[in-house]
Design an enzyme around this catalytic site. Structure first.
Site, PDB file in Angstrom:
ATOM      1  CE  LYS A 156      -4.907 106.773  68.924  1.00 24.55           C
ATOM      2  NZ  LYS A 156      -5.145 105.658  69.879  1.00 24.55           N
ATOM      3  CG  ASN A 157      -1.806 106.002  66.023  1.00 20.45           C
ATOM      4  OD1 ASN A 157      -2.301 106.089  67.144  1.00 20.45           O
ATOM      5  ND2 ASN A 157      -1.932 104.923  65.275  1.00 20.45           N
TER       6      ASN A 157
ATOM      7  CB  CYS B  82      -1.578  97.278  76.748  1.00 18.77           C
ATOM      8  SG  CYS B  82      -2.474  97.827  75.283  1.00 18.77           S
TER       9      CYS B  82
ATOM     10  NE  ARG C  55       0.999  98.859  72.835  1.00 18.55           N
ATOM     11  CZ  ARG C  55       0.056  99.716  72.460  1.00 18.55           C
ATOM     12  NH1 ARG C  55      -1.172  99.584  72.912  1.00 18.55           N
ATOM     13  NH2 ARG C  55       0.331 100.716  71.654  1.00 18.55           N
TER      14      ARG C  55
ATOM     15  CB  VAL D  61      10.353  98.266  64.235  1.00 18.51           C
ATOM     16  CG1 VAL D  61       9.648  99.587  63.950  1.00 18.51           C
ATOM     17  CG2 VAL D  61      11.412  97.993  63.179  1.00 18.51           C
TER      18      VAL D  61
ATOM     19  CG  ASP E 222      -3.184 100.476  65.103  1.00 19.12           C
ATOM     20  OD1 ASP E 222      -3.097  99.577  65.960  1.00 19.12           O
ATOM     21  OD2 ASP E 222      -2.739 101.632  65.288  1.00 19.12           O
TER      22      ASP E 222
ATOM     23  NE  ARG F 130      -7.918 104.603  73.895  1.00 17.42           N
ATOM     24  CZ  ARG F 130      -7.165 103.616  73.426  1.00 17.42           C
ATOM     25  NH1 ARG F 130      -7.670 102.404  73.272  1.00 17.42           N
ATOM     26  NH2 ARG F 130      -5.905 103.842  73.096  1.00 17.42           N
TER      27      ARG F 130
END
Length: 429
Positions: free
Chosen positions: A22-23, A126, A131, A172, A316, A408
C-alpha cells in the site's frame, strides 16, 4: 459496522501470498498526474485507501481502468490498473477528499510541477500524531514554489516552472521525500534532496519515475539527485511486495507456532524486523520465492526494539510486535521514536490480559502465559492487526471492532489466515 471474530489456539501452517505494498502503491498512483500518457501499475492491492485515492485522482480528471476494463473484476485481489491523466480538469484537492486520507495531500507535488499551480486542503490531524506538512512546504519552496496558506488550504504556484536547488530535511520524512522527488522530475535544472528517506517504497517510486523518463539517482540512500526533464511518458511498473504485511504475518506465526511460507516477498525489505522475530524464537529462512517462518513450541523470548526510519525497525510494525511480546517469557521494552501517539493499542491489548506500562515513548511489556479473548476496538490501521495477532493466541473468542481501519492496509486478511488454519471470520453489520 463489520467486526472480526478470532478463536485462538490454532497453529498456522501453509502458504500466505503477500500483496503489493500500500505504501508504494499510493505514491505510484499519484505519479500518474505527471504525464498525459498511461501509467500501468501491476500488483495493486485491493484496499480502502487505494479505492479512496482512485476517487481523488478521478476528481482531478485521471481516467482509470481496472484490468483494462471499466467494471471491477477480481474483487479482493491484486489488480492491474491503468491511469491516464491526459487532461487535468481541476488542480484543487478539496477538504472533503483530503481529510479522509493524508496521502492524498501528496498530489500537490505533481500538480504543481505539471500545471504550475495547486490548491490542496491541509490534511488535518491524525490518530497516531500530528504529522505536520511543514517539511513538504519548505521543500517545495526550495524548488521555487510560491506558497501561502489560506482558509485551511495550501496555495502553491510556480508560473514559470519549478527550478533546481537543494533541500535538506531536518528530520526524515517518507511522504515529503515522495513529493519532492515527483515534483523535481519536471523542474528546470537539478534538484538534490539531502537526508532523504531511504525506505524501499521511495526506491520503488524512483524506479517507476525513471521508467517514465525521469533522471533520478541515489534513491534508497540519504542523498537523491533529480535532473529535471521537460516531460514524462507512460510506463508499466509492478508494485513491490508489502513489507509491513510480510512482517505482520511473520509475527503471527511466531505468536501461534507453526510453519508458513510467505510467498512473493523479500527479506531484504525488512531485515531489522525479521531479526527481532528471530530473536523472539522463530526460524526465518529467506528464499528466492519468499520467506519461510517456523516456530516450535519452545515459547517466545522477550526482545527490546526501538522504531527508526529504514533500515531500522518500522514504526508500522511496532503494534504487531507488541502484540507478540504480550505472550513472551519475560520483559520487553518497546520504544516509539517516529510518532508521538502510537500506543493507543496498549489499553486494548490490556483487555486481553496483557501487562503493559508506559513511560514517555517507551512501553514495558511483561509477558504473560495466558491471554484471554475479549471485545476490543481497533484505534488505527496497525493497532487493529496487533489485536488480531494477540487474539490468535488468546483463549476463547476475541472480537475486533472498527475493522474499517484494518481494511485500509490488509488485503483479504481473514482469508489468508483461515487458509493456514486460523479460526477467524468477518461478521458484517
Amino acid at each position: 459496522m463489520d467486526r472480526i471474530k478470532v478463536v485462538g489456539g490454532n497453529q498456522l501452517n501453509g502458504i500466505i501470498p503477500i500483496s503489493g505494498a500500500k505504501n508504494a502503491a499510493l505514491p505510484l498512483m499519484i505519479a500518474s498526474l505527471l504525464t498525459d500518457d498511461t501509467l500501468t501499475l501491476e500488483n495493486v492491492p485491493h484496499l480502502a485507501d487505494v479505492e479512496q485515492l482512485v476517487r481523488i485522482l478521478g476528481n482531478h480528471g485521471v481516467d482509470i481502468a481496472v484490468n483494462g476494463r471499466r467494471e471491477r473484476q477480481g474483487e479482493g485481489y491484486a489488480r492491474t490498473i491503468h491511469f491516464t491523466a491526459r487532461n487535468i480538469v481541476d488542480t484543487v484537492a478539496p477538504y472533503e477528499l483530503v481529510s479522509k486520507m493524508r496521502a492524498s495531500f501528496w498530489v500537490i507535488g505533481p500538480l504543481l510541477a505539471r500545471m504550475g499551480e495547486a490548491r490542496v486542503s491541509l490534511p488535518g490531524g491524525c490518530a497516531i500524531g500530528t504529522r505536520p506538512v511543514d517539511l513538504f512546504l519548505e521543500g517545495l519552496s526550495a524548488l521555487g514554489a510560491e506558497i501561502d496558506i489560506d482558509g485551511g488550504y495550501v496555495n502553491a504556484r510556480a508560473p514559470k516552472g519549478l527550478k533546481g536547488g537543494t533541500y535538506r530535511f531536518p528530520k526524515v520524512s517518507v511522504g515529503a521525500t515522495h513529493v519532492l522527488m515527483m515534483a523535481a522530475t519536471l523542474a528546470n535544472g537539478t534538484f538534490e534532496i539531502e537526508n532523504a528517506a531511504r525506505e524501499p517504497e521511495v526506491a520503488d517510486l524512483a524506479k517507476c519515475l525513471n521508467a517514465m523518463g525521469a533522471k533520478i539517482s541515489g534513491a534508497g540512500t540519504g542523498h537523491i539527485v533529480i535532473e529535471g526533464v521537460t516531460s514524462l511518458s507512460g510506463a508499466r511498473h509492478r508494485v513491490l511486495p508489502d513489507r509491513i504485511e510480510t512482517g505482520t504475518y511473520a509475527m503471527a506465526v511466531a505468536m501461534t507456532g507453526g510453519d508458513v511460507f510467505l510467498e512473493n516477498t523479500s527479506a531484504d525489505l525488512l531485515d531489522a524486523a525479521l531479526d527481532a522475530v528471530r530473536a523472539a524464537g522463530a526460524d526465518i529462512t529467506p528464499t528466492n520465492a519468499g520467506i519461510r517462518v517456523r516456530r516450535n513450541g519452545a515459547g517466545i523470548e522477550p526482545v527490546d526494539i526501538s522504531t527508526d526510519p529504514f533500515p531500522g525497525f518500522p514504526t508500522d510494525l511496532q503494534a504487531q510486535f507488541m502484540g507478540l511480546m504480550t505472550h513472551s517469557k519475560g520483559r520487553a521494552h518497546i520504544t516509539e521514536t517516529i510518532f508521538e501517539n502510537r500506543f493507543m493499542h496498549v489499553q486494548e491489548l490490556a483487555r486481553l490480559g496483557a501487562h503493559i506500562s508506559l513511560s514517555g515513548q517507551t512501553a514495558t511489556v511483561e509477558g504473560v502465559a495466558r491471554l484471554k479473548g475479549a471485545q476490543v476496538m481497533a484505534t488505527d490501521l496497525r493497532a487493529s492487526v496487533s489485536l488480531v495477532i494477540a487474539g490468535l493466541a488468546a483463549e476463547g473468542e476475541t472480537v475486533v471492532n472498527r475493522v474499517y481501519h484494518l481494511d485500509r492496509g490488509f488485503e483479504r486478511l481473514e482469508e489468508k489466515l483461515s487458509n493456514c488454519g486460523a479460526e477467524i471470520e468477518r461478521i458484517s453489520g
